[in-house]
Design a protein around this motif. Structure first.
Motif, mmCIF file in Angstrom:
data_model
loop_
_atom_site.group_PDB
_atom_site.id
_atom_site.type_symbol
_atom_site.label_atom_id
_atom_site.label_comp_id
_atom_site.label_asym_id
_atom_site.label_seq_id
_atom_site.Cartn_x
_atom_site.Cartn_y
_atom_site.Cartn_z
ATOM 1 N N THR A 153 37.181 21.954 15.758
ATOM 2 C CA THR A 153 37.287 22.598 14.443
ATOM 3 C C THR A 153 38.346 23.703 14.468
ATOM 4 O OG1 THR A 153 34.958 22.121 14.029
ATOM 5 C CG2 THR A 153 35.975 23.840 12.665
ATOM 6 N N ILE A 154 38.350 24.495 15.537
ATOM 7 C CA ILE A 154 39.338 25.576 15.629
ATOM 8 C C ILE A 154 40.750 24.991 15.574
ATOM 9 C CG2 ILE A 154 40.301 27.357 17.164
ATOM 10 C CD1 ILE A 154 37.394 27.886 18.146
ATOM 11 N N ARG A 155 40.978 23.931 16.347
ATOM 12 C CA ARG A 155 42.311 23.311 16.351
ATOM 13 C C ARG A 155 42.676 22.748 14.981
ATOM 14 N NH1 ARG A 155 44.627 20.660 21.629
ATOM 15 N NH2 ARG A 155 43.942 18.727 20.722
ATOM 16 N N LYS A 156 41.680 22.150 14.333
ATOM 17 C CA LYS A 156 41.949 21.525 13.040
ATOM 18 C C LYS A 156 42.219 22.579 11.955
ATOM 19 C CE LYS A 156 39.973 17.824 10.321
ATOM 20 N NZ LYS A 156 38.819 16.968 10.116
ATOM 21 N N GLU A 157 41.462 23.660 12.013
ATOM 22 C CA GLU A 157 41.613 24.688 10.980
ATOM 23 C C GLU A 157 42.827 25.570 11.249
ATOM 24 O OE1 GLU A 157 39.336 25.271 8.274
ATOM 25 O OE2 GLU A 157 38.329 23.396 8.839
ATOM 26 N N LYS A 158 43.122 25.803 12.538
ATOM 27 C CA LYS A 158 44.133 26.805 12.898
ATOM 28 C C LYS A 158 45.365 26.221 13.584
ATOM 29 C CE LYS A 158 42.240 30.739 11.862
ATOM 30 N NZ LYS A 158 42.535 31.289 10.517
ATOM 31 N N ASP A 159 45.356 24.922 13.864
ATOM 32 C CA ASP A 159 46.473 24.246 14.541
ATOM 33 C C ASP A 159 46.683 24.679 15.983
ATOM 34 O OD1 ASP A 159 47.360 22.466 12.651
ATOM 35 O OD2 ASP A 159 48.485 24.030 11.583
ATOM 36 N N ARG A 160 45.872 25.561 16.486
ATOM 37 C CA ARG A 160 46.045 26.007 17.878
ATOM 38 C C ARG A 160 44.764 26.674 18.343
ATOM 39 N NH1 ARG A 160 47.439 30.297 14.721
ATOM 40 N NH2 ARG A 160 47.434 32.371 15.680
ATOM 41 N N ILE A 161 44.678 26.924 19.625
ATOM 42 C CA ILE A 161 43.590 27.737 20.179
ATOM 43 C C ILE A 161 44.199 28.986 20.827
ATOM 44 C CG2 ILE A 161 41.657 27.825 21.814
ATOM 45 C CD1 ILE A 161 41.366 24.745 21.423
ATOM 46 N N ASP A 162 45.263 28.753 21.620
ATOM 47 C CA ASP A 162 45.917 29.902 22.273
ATOM 48 C C ASP A 162 46.429 30.900 21.243
ATOM 49 O OD1 ASP A 162 45.609 29.244 24.990
ATOM 50 O OD2 ASP A 162 47.202 27.744 24.827
ATOM 51 N N GLY A 163 46.305 32.156 21.589
ATOM 52 C CA GLY A 163 46.852 33.211 20.729
ATOM 53 C C GLY A 163 45.895 33.726 19.671
ATOM 54 N N LEU A 164 44.714 33.107 19.556
ATOM 55 C CA LEU A 164 43.803 33.516 18.476
ATOM 56 C C LEU A 164 42.943 34.709 18.871
ATOM 57 C CD1 LEU A 164 42.534 30.017 17.228
ATOM 58 C CD2 LEU A 164 44.226 31.505 16.114
ATOM 59 N N LYS A 165 42.596 35.475 17.838
ATOM 60 C CA LYS A 165 41.624 36.562 18.022
ATOM 61 C C LYS A 165 40.300 36.057 17.440
ATOM 62 C CE LYS A 165 44.969 40.243 17.441
ATOM 63 N NZ LYS A 165 45.741 40.784 16.353
ATOM 64 N N ILE A 166 39.323 35.914 18.306
ATOM 65 C CA ILE A 166 38.063 35.274 17.895
ATOM 66 C C ILE A 166 36.918 36.265 18.036
ATOM 67 C CG2 ILE A 166 36.492 33.328 18.309
ATOM 68 C CD1 ILE A 166 38.865 31.806 19.494
ATOM 69 N N GLY A 167 36.172 36.444 16.956
ATOM 70 C CA GLY A 167 35.010 37.327 16.987
ATOM 71 C C GLY A 167 33.729 36.508 17.022
ATOM 72 N N PHE A 168 32.765 36.975 17.790
ATOM 73 C CA PHE A 168 31.432 36.356 17.809
ATOM 74 C C PHE A 168 30.462 37.361 17.231
ATOM 75 C CE2 PHE A 168 33.727 33.992 20.989
ATOM 76 C CZ PHE A 168 33.254 32.699 20.838
ATOM 77 N N LEU A 169 29.642 36.914 16.295
ATOM 78 C CA LEU A 169 28.756 37.835 15.594
ATOM 79 C C LEU A 169 27.318 37.331 15.641
ATOM 80 C CD1 LEU A 169 28.494 40.202 13.325
ATOM 81 C CD2 LEU A 169 28.447 38.282 11.730
ATOM 82 N N GLY A 170 26.392 38.224 15.977
ATOM 83 C CA GLY A 170 24.976 37.855 15.846
ATOM 84 C C GLY A 170 24.237 37.932 17.165
ATOM 85 N N ASP A 171 23.570 36.833 17.505
ATOM 86 C CA ASP A 171 22.715 36.797 18.692
ATOM 87 C C ASP A 171 23.511 36.256 19.875
ATOM 88 O OD1 ASP A 171 20.827 36.449 20.644
ATOM 89 O OD2 ASP A 171 19.336 35.544 19.309
#
Ligand code: NCD
Length: 317
Positions: A153-171
């Motif tokens: 999904t990340i690749r499809k939505e953003k065209d890449r994985i490298d270079g992204l700033k990814i936040g995790f929220l919750g548990d």
């Protein structure tokens, strides 16, 4: 081999046949990228590659997406599925051990997907049988197929994985989808922001891995300003069923709700993901935000699981 798979690495495809899918740590980065590449081909490829194959789906814990998307995937591949969605209807309710259940079920199927409340249960199952075992979630530990569909999904939505700033929220303490994804992202060049109540921080073993692999991360308790320059916010449910003390759950159960009010305060590129099910952590008013990706994310689960089953059961060779 079908035309659409002609240029894939056949040796690598062969290396997946019969393989257990238990933890993301069992896979090299190249193998993960290969799986994502094969999955992409399944977007347009509809032919049944596994006629006559049987998948046993043993779900000792509740599930909607994982079980049904495996079932949908197997049906679309021309195979079939047997199993149970509630341990109360299996012989486990009579006291049968997991080892015995697996040794019996292996005679009825070609591969097994298992979800179990105990950490390590999928590994135990894999050691009890020659059939490939896929971990559909073992307690608060790992959920590798969720990770594959998340990366897809990340690749499809953003065209890449490298270079992204990814936040995790919750548990981040009990969320197995988080644990598997964080560990897998250690192969990539990403920055992480971990947003949780103090009591639900990402466990030390995963933080240590981030440090060892040189992934830069920060921790926060509030959504803002932590989320303001993220590319992806991966939100998660507070895992009620994993709390030893229900009062501790009560204290944190509604700690976060992401709604449209955050949109003016974050980048216009922010993609919102969630493995689902959601409870209160994402307001339905975000559903028509174009970068709310969670329903597309769960739909990708079928594509990715079709690819995985076809590889593990040798359907594309
Ligand atoms: C997740 C799980 O079971 O770990 N659900 C899923 O498989 N999509 C997340 C959750 O239950 O919160």
């Amino acid at each position: 081999m079908h035309e659409i798979f002609k240029d894939i690495d056949a040796d690598r495809a062969r290396s997946f046949v019969g393989r257990d899918i238990i933890s993301p740590l069992d896979f090299e980065k190249d193998e993960i990228l290969f799986l994502l590449d094969v999955a992409k081909r399944f977007e347009t490829f509809r032919e049944p590659l596994l006629p006559g194959s049987i998948l046993a789906a043993l779900f000792f814990e509740p599930s909607t997406r994982t079980r049904l998307s495996f079932e949908s995937a197997m049906n679309r591949l021309g195979g079939s599925v047997l199993g149970f969605a509630d341990k109360g209807v299996s012989s486990v309710a009579k006291g049968e051990s997991l080892n015995d259940t697996i040794r019996v079920v292996e005679a009825y199927c070609d591969a097994i997907v298992i979800r179990h409340p105990l950490e390590g249960a999928a590994r135990v199952a894999a050691e009890s049988t020659e059939r490939p075992v896929i971990n559909g979630g073992d307690g608060a530990n790992q959920h590798p197929t969720q990770t594959l569909l998340d990366l897809y999904t990340i690749r499809k939505e953003k065209d890449r994985i490298d270079g992204l700033k990814i936040g995790f929220l919750g548990d981040l303490k009990y969320g197995r989808a988080v644990h598997s994804l964080v560990e897998t992202l250690c192969h990539f060049d990403v920055q992480m922001t971990l947003i949780s109540p103090q009591s639900l921080r990402l466990p030390a073993q995963f933080r240590d891995r981030l440090t060892e692999t040189g992934i830069s991360f920060t921790e926060a308790e509030e959504i803002l300003p932590a989320a303001q320059d993220l590319d992806i916010l991966y939100t998660t449910r507070i895992q009620q069923e994993r709390f030893p003390d229900p009062l501790d759950y009560e204290r944190v159960k509604s700690v976060y709700t992401v709604d449209r009010s955050i949109l003016p305060k974050v980048t216009s590129e922010l993609t919102i993901m969630h493995p689902l099910p959601r409870v209160t952590e994402i307001s339905p008013d975000l559903d028509d935000y174009p970068r709310a990706a969670y329903f597309r994310q769960s739909a990708n689960g079928v594509t990715v699981r079709r690819a995985l089953l076809a590889l593990v059961l040798g359907g594309i060779l």
